[in-house]
Design a protein around this motif. Sequence first.
Motif, PDB file in Angstrom:
ATOM      1  N   VAL A  95      38.250 -37.293  13.471  1.00  0.00           N
ATOM      2  CA  VAL A  95      39.387 -38.113  13.013  1.00  0.00           C
ATOM      3  C   VAL A  95      38.943 -39.463  12.468  1.00  0.00           C
ATOM      4  CG1 VAL A  95      41.222 -37.073  14.366  1.00  0.00           C
ATOM      5  CG2 VAL A  95      39.858 -38.920  15.359  1.00  0.00           C
ATOM      6  N   ILE A  96      37.646 -39.791  12.550  1.00  0.00           N
ATOM      7  CA  ILE A  96      37.192 -41.098  12.043  1.00  0.00           C
ATOM      8  C   ILE A  96      37.591 -41.296  10.578  1.00  0.00           C
ATOM      9  CG2 ILE A  96      35.173 -42.540  11.538  1.00  0.00           C
ATOM     10  CD1 ILE A  96      33.925 -41.618  14.103  1.00  0.00           C
ATOM     11  N   PRO A  97      37.447 -40.273   9.695  1.00  0.00           N
ATOM     12  CA  PRO A  97      37.867 -40.500   8.305  1.00  0.00           C
ATOM     13  C   PRO A  97      39.347 -40.871   8.174  1.00  0.00           C
ATOM     14  CG  PRO A  97      36.490 -38.556   8.425  1.00  0.00           C
ATOM     15  CD  PRO A  97      36.769 -38.965   9.838  1.00  0.00           C
ATOM     16  N   ILE A  98      40.186 -40.373   9.087  1.00  0.00           N
ATOM     17  CA  ILE A  98      41.598 -40.758   9.026  1.00  0.00           C
ATOM     18  C   ILE A  98      41.730 -42.241   9.361  1.00  0.00           C
ATOM     19  CG2 ILE A  98      43.896 -40.346   9.981  1.00  0.00           C
ATOM     20  CD1 ILE A  98      43.163 -37.453  10.361  1.00  0.00           C
ATOM     21  N   GLY A  99      40.939 -42.695  10.338  1.00  0.00           N
ATOM     22  CA  GLY A  99      40.921 -44.122  10.652  1.00  0.00           C
ATOM     23  C   GLY A  99      40.430 -44.935   9.462  1.00  0.00           C
ATOM     24  N   ALA A 100      39.408 -44.407   8.769  1.00  0.00           N
ATOM     25  CA  ALA A 100      38.881 -45.115   7.595  1.00  0.00           C
ATOM     26  C   ALA A 100      39.953 -45.206   6.510  1.00  0.00           C
ATOM     27  CB  ALA A 100      37.645 -44.387   7.062  1.00  0.00           C
ATOM     28  N   ILE A 115      42.350 -48.703  24.867  1.00  0.00           N
ATOM     29  CA  ILE A 115      42.499 -49.817  23.928  1.00  0.00           C
ATOM     30  C   ILE A 115      42.725 -51.145  24.638  1.00  0.00           C
ATOM     31  CG2 ILE A 115      44.975 -49.461  23.532  1.00  0.00           C
ATOM     32  CD1 ILE A 115      44.227 -50.266  20.538  1.00  0.00           C
ATOM     33  N   LEU A 116      43.438 -51.163  25.760  1.00  0.00           N
ATOM     34  CA  LEU A 116      43.738 -52.445  26.399  1.00  0.00           C
ATOM     35  C   LEU A 116      42.484 -53.028  27.033  1.00  0.00           C
ATOM     36  CD1 LEU A 116      47.260 -51.827  27.920  1.00  0.00           C
ATOM     37  CD2 LEU A 116      46.630 -53.162  25.902  1.00  0.00           C
ATOM     38  N   THR A 148      42.152 -47.955   7.310  1.00  0.00           N
ATOM     39  CA  THR A 148      41.488 -49.213   6.983  1.00  0.00           C
ATOM     40  C   THR A 148      41.592 -49.511   5.486  1.00  0.00           C
ATOM     41  OG1 THR A 148      39.951 -48.694   8.754  1.00  0.00           O
ATOM     42  CG2 THR A 148      39.364 -50.520   7.318  1.00  0.00           C
ATOM     43  N   ILE A 149      41.395 -48.471   4.657  1.00  0.00           N
ATOM     44  CA  ILE A 149      41.486 -48.671   3.203  1.00  0.00           C
ATOM     45  C   ILE A 149      42.886 -49.171   2.842  1.00  0.00           C
ATOM     46  CG2 ILE A 149      41.469 -47.521   0.945  1.00  0.00           C
ATOM     47  CD1 ILE A 149      39.392 -45.607   2.004  1.00  0.00           C
ATOM     48  N   ILE A 150      43.908 -48.565   3.438  1.00  0.00           N
ATOM     49  CA  ILE A 150      45.276 -48.984   3.121  1.00  0.00           C
ATOM     50  C   ILE A 150      45.480 -50.444   3.507  1.00  0.00           C
ATOM     51  CG2 ILE A 150      47.709 -48.611   3.730  1.00  0.00           C
ATOM     52  CD1 ILE A 150      46.966 -45.579   3.921  1.00  0.00           C
ATOM     53  N   PHE A 151      44.981 -50.823   4.680  1.00  0.00           N
ATOM     54  CA  PHE A 151      45.144 -52.217   5.110  1.00  0.00           C
ATOM     55  C   PHE A 151      44.391 -53.168   4.189  1.00  0.00           C
ATOM     56  CE2 PHE A 151      47.059 -50.863   9.042  1.00  0.00           C
ATOM     57  CZ  PHE A 151      47.866 -51.938   9.348  1.00  0.00           C
ATOM     58  N   ARG A 152      43.192 -52.796   3.781  1.00  0.00           N
ATOM     59  CA  ARG A 152      42.384 -53.702   2.970  1.00  0.00           C
ATOM     60  C   ARG A 152      42.855 -53.749   1.519  1.00  0.00           C
ATOM     61  NH1 ARG A 152      37.008 -55.059   4.913  1.00  0.00           N
ATOM     62  NH2 ARG A 152      36.313 -55.078   2.768  1.00  0.00           N
ATOM     63  N   VAL A 173      44.039 -54.024  12.700  1.00  0.00           N
ATOM     64  CA  VAL A 173      43.763 -52.795  11.947  1.00  0.00           C
ATOM     65  C   VAL A 173      43.141 -51.753  12.876  1.00  0.00           C
ATOM     66  CG1 VAL A 173      42.505 -51.802   9.997  1.00  0.00           C
ATOM     67  CG2 VAL A 173      43.537 -54.059   9.780  1.00  0.00           C
ATOM     68  N   ALA A 174      42.232 -52.202  13.781  1.00  0.00           N
ATOM     69  CA  ALA A 174      41.613 -51.263  14.733  1.00  0.00           C
ATOM     70  C   ALA A 174      42.689 -50.639  15.622  1.00  0.00           C
ATOM     71  CB  ALA A 174      40.560 -51.971  15.584  1.00  0.00           C
ATOM     72  N   ALA A 175      43.702 -51.441  16.000  1.00  0.00           N
ATOM     73  CA  ALA A 175      44.776 -50.913  16.847  1.00  0.00           C
ATOM     74  C   ALA A 175      45.551 -49.824  16.100  1.00  0.00           C
ATOM     75  CB  ALA A 175      45.715 -52.029  17.284  1.00  0.00           C
ATOM     76  N   PHE A 176      45.806 -50.065  14.811  1.00  0.00           N
ATOM     77  CA  PHE A 176      46.504 -49.031  14.026  1.00  0.00           C
ATOM     78  C   PHE A 176      45.621 -47.785  13.900  1.00  0.00           C
ATOM     79  CE2 PHE A 176      49.492 -52.288  12.875  1.00  0.00           C
ATOM     80  CZ  PHE A 176      50.658 -51.576  12.673  1.00  0.00           C
ATOM     81  N   CYS A 177      44.324 -47.990  13.633  1.00  0.00           N
ATOM     82  CA  CYS A 177      43.396 -46.850  13.550  1.00  0.00           C
ATOM     83  C   CYS A 177      43.426 -46.079  14.860  1.00  0.00           C
ATOM     84  CB  CYS A 177      41.962 -47.327  13.287  1.00  0.00           C
ATOM     85  SG  CYS A 177      41.722 -47.991  11.650  1.00  0.00           S
ATOM     86  N   TYR A 178      43.437 -46.829  15.984  1.00  0.00           N
ATOM     87  CA  TYR A 178      43.434 -46.195  17.295  1.00  0.00           C
ATOM     88  C   TYR A 178      44.685 -45.330  17.468  1.00  0.00           C
ATOM     89  CZ  TYR A 178      43.745 -45.695  22.355  1.00  0.00           C
ATOM     90  OH  TYR A 178      43.872 -45.181  23.611  1.00  0.00           O
ATOM     91  N   MET A 179      45.832 -45.887  17.063  1.00  0.00           N
ATOM     92  CA  MET A 179      47.078 -45.136  17.221  1.00  0.00           C
ATOM     93  C   MET A 179      47.011 -43.823  16.458  1.00  0.00           C
ATOM     94  SD  MET A 179      50.341 -47.604  17.241  1.00  0.00           S
ATOM     95  CE  MET A 179      49.894 -48.963  16.226  1.00  0.00           C
TER      96      MET A 179
END
Lengths: 538, 283
Positions: A338-343, A375-376, A346-350, A473-479
């Motif tokens: 799922v890392i590419p989904i997180g990436a 995450i916490l 990240t692209i959308i945020f950046r 952004v990491a929190a959104f990736c985590y979700m």
Amino acid sequence: MDMSPNKLANRIIIAGLLALWAGITAVKFGYLTYRLEEIVPHQAHEIVITTQGQGYGSDVSIEHMLPVSGLGQQVSNEQVTGSFTRYEIPPLNGNRHVEFTFAGRYGPLHTRYAFRVKTKEVEYDLPPYWTRPATVAPRLRKYLVGTDLIQKGDPLIAEVAAQIGLEGETDAVEIVRKAYDYSYREIRPAGFSGETDAVLTCKLGEASCNGKSRLMVALCRRAGVPARLVGGLILSGGTKRTTHQWVEVYIDNVWVAFCPLNGYFARKPASYLACYRGDRAYFRHTTDINFDYSFSVARKLVPRHDDFGGHKALDIVNVWNAFENAGIPLHALSVVLVIPIGALVTIIFRNVIGVQTFGTFLPALIAYAFLRTGILWGGGIFITIIVLGAALDWVLSRLRLLHTPRLTLLMVFSIVALLTLGMLGIVIGNDHVAHSFFFPLAILSITVERFFVIAQERGTRHSLSILMFTMIVAAFCYMVMSSVFLQVMVVVLPETYLLIIACVLYLGHWTGLRVSEFIRFHGLVFDKKPRVAEAAKR
Amino acid sequence: MNETILGINRRNVDFVARLNPREHFDLVDNKFTTKRLLSDHGFPTPPLLASARTFFQIPDLLAELNELNTFVIKPARGSRGGGIVVVTGHRGTEWVLADNRRWSQSRCYDHIADILYGVYSLDNSTDIAIAEHRVVAHPALRTFAHGGMPDIRVIVHRGVSICAMMRSPTARSQGKANLHAGGFAVAIDLASGRTGRGWYRRKHIAFHPDTGEPLAGIQIPGWKRIVELCNALRSVFPLDYIGVDLVVDAEAGPQVLELNARPGLEIQNVCDIGLRGLLEEPR
């Protein structure tokens, strides 16, 4: 602007990828008759039961109960390890248990029993009524007798039975409903552990699982309906020392489950794992050995070995089984996949929102680390180390060190900080803090380094704001990455990657204004004056 | 909505990636190379006085610079004005900086070592320290030269200057003529070379934020020459979308300082115009 050749090529590749994805999906779900609910891996639990003790030279024995496969639960992958001399799993009254023997041992003793279990909820259809038989089969007679803790003959129990109208009632469904209602609603739930018998439960008017269950069993038995205690575990993540007890009542030739503590009527939820029947303790051991125990429960995605007969041509399950056999669990695989989904997040945020983050893929990689640490706790520990590092950097800047030695000292600091936190976690017994050492050092080091470089070049405030956005952004990736649905999608339907690649290619040529640029150029963006014509005149 | 605003995404995809071949980036990312190319082809640029590439060259560089009265030290691959030190004189063995700070020889050594280590370099790789002639601002531009040197930014598209501004230091920016460091900028009318409104801390201004002097209507000396220089750079640098940074020296006139292959977008706010409207106009 007309479309440039590379833009056109990009569009064609995207269209091709989407068509390929649609084709594979159509073949799988149409021709090969895949069904999503057949493919989706099971949510299973990996459970570890550990015991500890101290040997003083004489023989020591430790026993504990073991779960068995049955209605709504399937046990597999059992593994036994430990420092014992031998172990044995004898059959006993339909229950299963393991006996560990330590012969003449000194020093610490330990046992570890690990297994995997798939559970599902069981709902029992009670008949509208069922007259209890006048005579009970001999094998069921023991489920009608009174005991020291289930005092069915006690005057207080008799009083309660009369009060709720059990005397003279012959409909077993009605008896069980009244006994359940009284134990569930009239007895307050209490947090205390320890043994509470049926009479004491009535006297106190409050009890935990075992008191409530014994009372319900006593009332049923008194009214002539066979009933027994069930001991087991509640499957929630983490490490704990509590077991659970509930009730089974024999109605219409079926043992039906009830939980008078958590309010399950004729229902065993998927989170209940039954380990034994009867009124007994989970553990038995030689006395004076400083005995301790714990249960740890972790959720895992596991493939459906059994459900897959067909689909030989594209049998993805065989592929995952091959990985499992090579020692790479499906769960670990899905977390990486799922890392590419997180990436993509990240692209959308950046590029679409215009948020600055440390490194291009760092948010997705940080989120990957959070999947292990939570995450916490992970986020808290992560920010703590970076802020402490910033303080150290301020001190180092007074020493006027050269750049690389300074960064090296900060790396050493982050390793020491992780070690210290890990030790602290072990000492105070907080697994979350202890597991901070699982935080991939590379990811931490890169972030600390980026933080200091930017703090040095553009100021600490700027660096802190980028840190904040990186964490958001990491929190959104985590979700997104912790979503079991998406993990399953990429694991079971790897062609999902085609969709991800298509999205990335599309964003790669997306030339719209970023959200942040609407703010940056707000004076110009919403200006209606015809400036272009004016400029062209120059 | 105004469609002419150029955003980072479109700048990167449609302009930088298409017009500036990546293999030529080093010509402008490395000031050492840029300077050599400029002077080889007769473009005016502040003369290179000395340089150091390795640590054992630092003592020689310091010895050479101690002989000079005034100079500027820069990282060759610096970004956002980081690592630039303007030396205006000596006091004993100490260097006197433009902001009146004094640096001992060992402090100077450390700074040059930091440059070589890549502390200020674009990608934090190792770098070259260069020392160049210190430019003195033209008296006509004194309004913009309080506490530092103003510089001119011209956006050049396919060999045509399309937009220009002048960046000026303030008390807040501590001598740096960078907008994000707290400097201000004024729009320049391309045709006449006269200054227009200013832009400071995200607002338009008419007067200097420190001195209160009016900013508009000041003629930039040698403006025709500046535009000629910018338009001619294409013959040396095969890049079709660049930001050119220049200064106007009191004696030598317009000087090209450096080129930027990924020019910033803030000029749109300063000049109150969207770059897309200018770039896509056939000319």
